[in-house]
Each structure stands twice: as structure tokens, then as C-alpha cells.
Design an enzyme around this catalytic site. Structure first.
Site, mmCIF file in Angstrom:
data_model
loop_
_atom_site.group_PDB
_atom_site.id
_atom_site.type_symbol
_atom_site.label_atom_id
_atom_site.label_comp_id
_atom_site.label_asym_id
_atom_site.label_seq_id
_atom_site.Cartn_x
_atom_site.Cartn_y
_atom_site.Cartn_z
ATOM 1 N N LYS A 100 0.845 -1.187 0.000
ATOM 2 C CA LYS A 100 0.000 0.000 0.000
ATOM 3 C C LYS A 100 0.884 1.243 0.000
ATOM 4 O O LYS A 100 1.840 1.343 0.761
ATOM 5 C CB LYS A 100 -0.904 -0.008 1.236
ATOM 6 C CG LYS A 100 -2.137 0.861 1.106
ATOM 7 C CD LYS A 100 -3.110 0.590 2.241
ATOM 8 C CE LYS A 100 -4.390 1.394 2.050
ATOM 9 N NZ LYS A 100 -5.377 1.121 3.117
ATOM 10 N N GLU A 128 -19.414 -4.027 10.771
ATOM 11 C CA GLU A 128 -20.316 -3.211 11.585
ATOM 12 C C GLU A 128 -21.390 -4.037 12.287
ATOM 13 O O GLU A 128 -21.782 -3.726 13.418
ATOM 14 C CB GLU A 128 -20.977 -2.146 10.701
ATOM 15 C CG GLU A 128 -20.024 -1.094 10.174
ATOM 16 C CD GLU A 128 -19.294 -1.516 8.908
ATOM 17 O OE1 GLU A 128 -18.457 -0.731 8.427
ATOM 18 O OE2 GLU A 128 -19.566 -2.633 8.401
ATOM 19 N N ARG A 173 -25.450 -0.490 7.923
ATOM 20 C CA ARG A 173 -25.234 -1.913 7.675
ATOM 21 C C ARG A 173 -25.562 -2.763 8.895
ATOM 22 O O ARG A 173 -25.652 -3.981 8.799
ATOM 23 C CB ARG A 173 -23.779 -2.129 7.242
ATOM 24 C CG ARG A 173 -23.319 -1.144 6.176
ATOM 25 C CD ARG A 173 -21.907 -1.396 5.749
ATOM 26 N NE ARG A 173 -21.843 -2.518 4.841
ATOM 27 C CZ ARG A 173 -20.706 -3.039 4.375
ATOM 28 N NH1 ARG A 173 -19.561 -2.531 4.749
ATOM 29 N NH2 ARG A 173 -20.726 -4.052 3.552
#
Length: 627
Positions: A282, A367, A395
């Protein structure tokens, strides 16, 4: 400076004519393009720097839109957009009338689906792959999934339903796992063998031969398979994916285009489903982002010479004020726990993580689990604070209803990024939580400045409250004008009050700034209005309903979806109290909001001062107010 190779790439087909050296040059030019443009506009940087070679390889091997690429999460799609004809639009990335920061089929035929939330790509890809089979269409469906998304359960739900799809490829973009040199070298060697036609031909020949050998053939084939499984498990834990029906390949160097292309071409010529494990870095190519990719995940415009360490307190905002206030409360109360879903820095919880690491939980991009986990903690006497962005809290709605609200568990929801959010567009707007939480009768508070946030967080964490409750606050910092009002500790306040006013303007959070501006402009037009700031949004206090029932015109403005909102509840409560005046409800009527600044979004939804003034003037002109 000579012409860039990137200037000649307008569609994916242009990539297929490049030689190996040109491909490497192109990847370098894409990285430089991303750095120069994102530093000016802001956007998702580190994740996009990490997938340059992978995206180039995919487009050199595949033929979109016949082949489908579904990104999870979609913020790693910038190179894809560059290669599919949108390079010239990056100067308006995530700006009004510009290109989105996420894939969107309305923008290009090469974008398979919209993707602003995580864990969705595999389920989408499975649906697309089945549709292709049912329509007898050619083409491969590829789900590119970051390792962060594998912390969410929906990915595994999808894996349980691949049903031997022979046109499905899942690519795990792994930018966290580290492989030691020895194991990595062996894994790369075996991967090279596994991605050649000769390997698969030999494998098929051996299987066919053993099937024909009487007595010992079948047991021998089983033993060979078990030995291979044990070896792979020892090296890189691939058997979980194979147990679910995938043919596992990897790990593959995600920055070696030649190896990626060879692997992808081999996979395309074999029946799937396949699972390709790709190792990337990354922030690749930009040293500050490589060292600290979390800080460069999503950025505003920045100086290429560097950015601050995220461990150092960032610029003051509602998130950082919340984070520091929670530390103070955590010092006082050993039962307080903090829970986040892969957003430690975004929610300001890095401060709590440092001060009380044993009571801090980052559950990953999960979540639903975060909310039910909190219910479990609360059931045993702890006081969990679940801090999630408004758009992601959606969610976990079933868990809020079933696991928290039914038993009235002692859970506090801290809802960050509530209301309008700039740049990210319709997938990230915090416009639903007041509507869906009010359906449960949950106490809901919306501070408009830091003092109110500090005060009401302390109150919600005290013994004064029990059961589920929530506090919501906007992205960024407080409005200077709203900060001057401080905190009275009341559920609602009059910010403006005139002796002869028969009109009242009501709102909450930072929409109040537009309301105050509207009041000033109406005053200049000789239309007197009072202004009420609601802090407790729901349930309403009887006194507030009585106070508001004195007015002939009530305008209620909110950065919330209109249906089921606080405004609708308020109008009903007033009518039940016998009020029969004119109620003007200014809210979001179209949930497909543009990626733009907050001011531009307010203008588009009629929630800026100019539209509020116009709404009041129209009511007055119609004679529905006796001035």
C-alpha cells in the site's frame, strides 16, 4: 520533457500493444500522475498506488466490459479510471460535475457496479457470473478484494455460495501479510509452476491415469492431494479457500506485471472458480505513504513533501474532540469500552486506544459484529461506545433492532460523519440515521458545537441514562458562529427570539448556520422569525411541542432523508397537540446526492439559506401567515 506513454492510452485496448519495458514505464507514469493529481484534489491515495500493476495486468488480459471487474472497496479504482478514458477528468475528481471517487456504471461502461462500501464485491460478482451463465454469455467476472474487506462477514457468506462457478475469479489484494524470504521464495517457485499450462496438463494426466489404476489408484490420488494440502497450509494457509471450492493460486507479486499477466492468462484458460492471492504494498512508490499508509488512505489536497504522523493529534474536529472526551470518561469509568469498525483514526479513537488499549476494540470492516459484540459487553455490565460513520451504521440496522434495542442494552452509539459529507458522493452521505433510529424511540442527540458534544457525551455515559442512546455529529470542525452559543445543557434553545414573530425556524447540528443566515435575510425583508436549535432530536419534550405550537409557520430543516425523518415526527406530534399551522419541511428528497462540497450539496437539496428564505417567503405570500 518528451511525450508521456500515458498520453497514448485512451482505452484498455491501447494497453495490449505495449511491450514489457513500455508496461513498466506506463506503471511509473501512472503513479506519478496519481501523486500529482490527488495532491491537488484529495482522494484515496495509498490504496491506488498499491494496485497500479495489478490493474494494468487485468486490463491487458481481460476485455471489459464483456469481462467484469468488481472492486471492493471501490476507492482502489483510480488506475482503472485512468485506463478507461477518464484520465483528462482527474482535475475534477470527487468534485461537482466531475468524476466519482468510486466505480459507477452511470459514468462508464467499464465500471461494473457502484462500490462505496466494503464486503460487497464477491456477492455482486457471484450474481454477475450466474447471470452470464444463464444468458450463455462469454466473459470472466473478477472480484478484486482488499484484505481489509476480509474482516467483514459478507465475503465469507459469498464464498459459501460460489457453486462451482467456472467464470469467477476472486483476487485477494493483500497489502498487509508479510512472507519470510525462504517461504516466499518457495511459494513463488511453486506458483510459477502452478501457472503454466504444462503444470495443469500434467496434473490432469496424473489424475486420469490414477483413476484407471485398479485398487491403489484412488487411495494414491487421495494421498497426493492430502500431501499437497498440508504443504500449502504450512506455507500460506490456502486450504480454507480450496475447502470452499476455489482453486487457490498464490501468493503472487502484485508489482510484477509479467508474472501477473502470465498468471491471469493461465487462469482465463482454465475453468474456475479461482482464488488468486496477490501481495502488494500500500502506498507503493511514494515513501511517506509506504511508511504510513493509514495516514494516506484518504487525503485532502496535500504537499507532496509530506504529511503529519497520524499518531499526533490532527487538526481539531468533532472527531478529535469526541476522541479526547471519551478518554476522559474512560479514565473515570473502568466499564467504558470503545468499539470501531476499521476507522480508528477517522473516528478519533486512536486516543482511547493509547490510553485504554485493553478496552479498545477495532473489529475490522464488520459493523454488524461491532453492534452485537457491544450488546454482549453491555449484557455483562460494561458500557460500550460504538463509534461508526453514519453511512456505515446503516449496515448494522438489524443488530441495532434485535440485539440492542429489544433488551434495551446499555449501548451508546457515537455517529461520526452525520449529515452531508463532501466529495465521496451518494454512497457516503450520513442522511439516514435520524430516520431509522427514531423508529426505535432511541434517544438521539445532535450537538452543534464542541461544548455541546463534550457535555452531552458525558451525560449519555452517566447513570442518568440507561438503554440504547445515540449522539451524532458532522464531519470536520465546528462553525465559528455556532460555537459562540456554547452549551446550556437544555434539550433545545432559542437562538433568536423576537416579540412579534409568528414564524419559527428549527434545525439541528451545522444546518443551523444556514438557518441563522436565512433569519438575517428574512429580517432584512421585514419578516420576523425566531430560531430554535434542537439538541435532543428524539423523542420530543412536551415543553418544546407546546412552545412551537404558538407559531403559525414552522420551517424545519435537516440534512436527513425526508421520509421517516425527525421533521415528519415533529409535524405529527404538533398536529396531535392540536396545532393546525403551516409546516414547511426542508429535507433530502433525492438520496442520489452529488460528489461536491457541503455548500454545493445544500444548494442542490434546497437546504442553503437562499432556498430557506424562499420557502418562508412563499408561505407568507400565500397568506398563510398573519403578520
Amino acid at each position: 520533457m518528451g511525450a508521456l506513454l500515458l498520453d497514448s492510452i485512451n482505452q484498455p485496448k491501447d494497453l495490449k500493444q505495449l511491450n514489457e519495458q513500455q508496461v513498466k514505464q506506463l506503471c511509473a507514469e501512472i503513479r506519478q500522475f496519481l501523486l500529482e493529481n490527488i495532491s491537488k484534489t484529495g482522494g484515496h491515495l495509498a490504496s491506488n498506488l498499491g494496485v497500479v500493476e495489478l490493474t494494468v495486468a487485468l486490463h491487458r488480459v481481460l476485455d471489459t466490459p464483456q469481462d467484469k471487474i468488481v472492486f471492493d472497496v471501490g476507492h482502489q479504482c483510480y488506475t482503472h479510471k485512468i485506463l478507461t478514458g477518464r484520465r483528462g477528468q482527474f482535475d475534477k475528481l470527487r468534485q461537482l460535475d466531475g468524476i466519482s471517487g468510486f466505480p459507477n456504471p452511470n459514468e462508464s461502461e467499464h465500471d461494473a457496479f457502484i462500490a462505496g462500501h466494503g464486503n460487497t464485491a464477491l456477492s455482486l460478482a457471484i450474481g454477475m457470473a450466474w447471470a452470464k451463465k444463464l444468458h450463455h454469455e462469454a466473459g470472466l467476472v473478477v472480484a478484486v478484494i482488499g484484505d481489509g474487506a476480509f474482516t467483514g462477514g459478507m465475503v465469507y457468506e459469498g464464498m459459501n455460495n460460489i457453486e462451482q462457478l467456472d467464470n469467477l475469479l476472486v483476487i485477494l489484494n493483500d497489502n498487509k501479510m508479510s512472507i519470510s524470504k525462504n517461504v516466499g521464495a518457495l511459494a513463488r517457485y511453486l506458483t510459477h509452476l502452478r501457472t503454466t499450462t504444462a503444470y495443469f496438463d500434467a496434473k490432469d494426466n496424473v489424475r486420469s491415469f490414477l483413476d484407471r489404476v485398479p485398487l491403489v489408484g484412488a487411495p494414491l490420488k487421495k494421498n497426493i492431494t492430502e500431501c499437497k494440502t498440508l504443504l500449502r497450509r504450512a506455507m500460506y494457509h490456502s486450504t480454507m479457500f480450496e475447502d470452499m471450492g476455489f482453486q487457490y493460486i498464490g501468493p503472487v507479486d502484485g508489482h510484477n506485471v509479467e508474472e501477473l499477466e502470465r498468471t491471469l492468462r493461465t487462469i482465463r484458460n482454465r475453468q474456475g472458480p479461482h482464488f488468486l492471492h496477490v501481495i502488494t504494498k500500500k502506498g507503493k512508490g511514494y515513501q511517506p505513504a509506504e511508511v504510513n499508509p493509514g495516514n494516506y488512505h484518504g487525503v485532502s489536497a496535500f504537499d507532496l513533501d509530506g504529511m503529519p504522523d497520524p499518531e499526533v493529534a490532527p487538526k481539531e474536529s468533532f472527531s478529535t474532540v469526541f476522541g479526547n472526551a471519551l478518554v476522559t470518561e474512560g479514565d473515570r469509568n473502568p466499564n467504558i469500552c470503545a468499539i470501531t469498525a476499521a476507522m480508528k483514526y477517522g473516528t478519533g479513537l486512536q486516543f482511547f486506544a493509547h490510553s485504554h488499549p485493553e478496552r479498545f476494540f477495532d473489529v475490522g470492516m464488520a459493523e454488524q459484529h461491532a453492534v452485537t459484540f457491544a450488546a454482549g459487553l453491555a449484557s455483562q455490565g460494561m458500557l460500550p461506545v460504538v463509534c461508526i460513520y453514519s453511512t456505515f451504521l446503516q449496515r448494522s440496522y438489524d443488530q441495532i433492532i434485535h440485539d440492542v434495542n429489544l433488551l434495551r442494552e446499555n449501548v451508546v452509539f457515537a455517529i461520526d460523519r452525520a449529515g452531508f459529507v463532501p466529495a465521496d458522493g451518494e454512497t457516503h452521505q450520513g442522511i439516514y440515521d435520524p430516520a431509522f433510529l427514531s423508529q426505535l424511540g432511541m434517544p438521539l442527540y445532535a450537538p452543534s458545537n464542541y461544548q455541546e458534544l463534550n457535555y452531552w457525551l458525558q451525560q449519555l455515559l452517566s447513570d442518568r441514562f440507561h438503554g440504547p442512546r445515540a449522539i451524532r455529529y458532522p464531519r470536520g470542525g465546528q462553525d465559528a458562529a455556532l460555537a459562540e452559543f456554547g452549551c446550556t445543557g437544555e434539550d433545545y434553545d432559542f437562538l433568536r427570539k423576537a416579540d412579534d414573530a409568528t414564524i419559527v425556524l428549527v434545525s439541528y447540528a451545522d444546518e443551523l448556520a444556514d438557518l441563522l443566515q436565512a433569519e438575517r435575510e428574512l429580517q432584512q425583508k421585514s419578516i420576523a422569525c425566531d430560531v430554535i436549535k434542537a439538541v435532543k432530536l428524539y423523542p420530543f419534550t412536551d415543553k418544546m411541542i407546546v412552545d412551537m405550537s404558538k407559531y403559525k409557520i414552522i420551517l424545519f430543516a435537516e440534512e436527513c432523508i425526508a421520509n421517516g425523518s425527525i421533521g415528519e415526527h415533529l409535524e405529527y406530534a404538533l398536529q396531535q397537540n392540536g396545532w393546525n399551522g403551516r409546516f414547511i419541511h426542508c429535507a433530502v428528497r433525492n438520496a442520489c446526492l452529488p460528489h461536491a462540497s457541503v455548500a454545493q450539496i445544500k444548494q442542490a437539496t434546497g437546504l442553503d439559506a437562499a432556498h430557506l428564505v424562499q420557502a418562508v417567503q412563499m408561505a407568507v405570500t400565500k397568506g398563510e401567515n398573519l403578520l
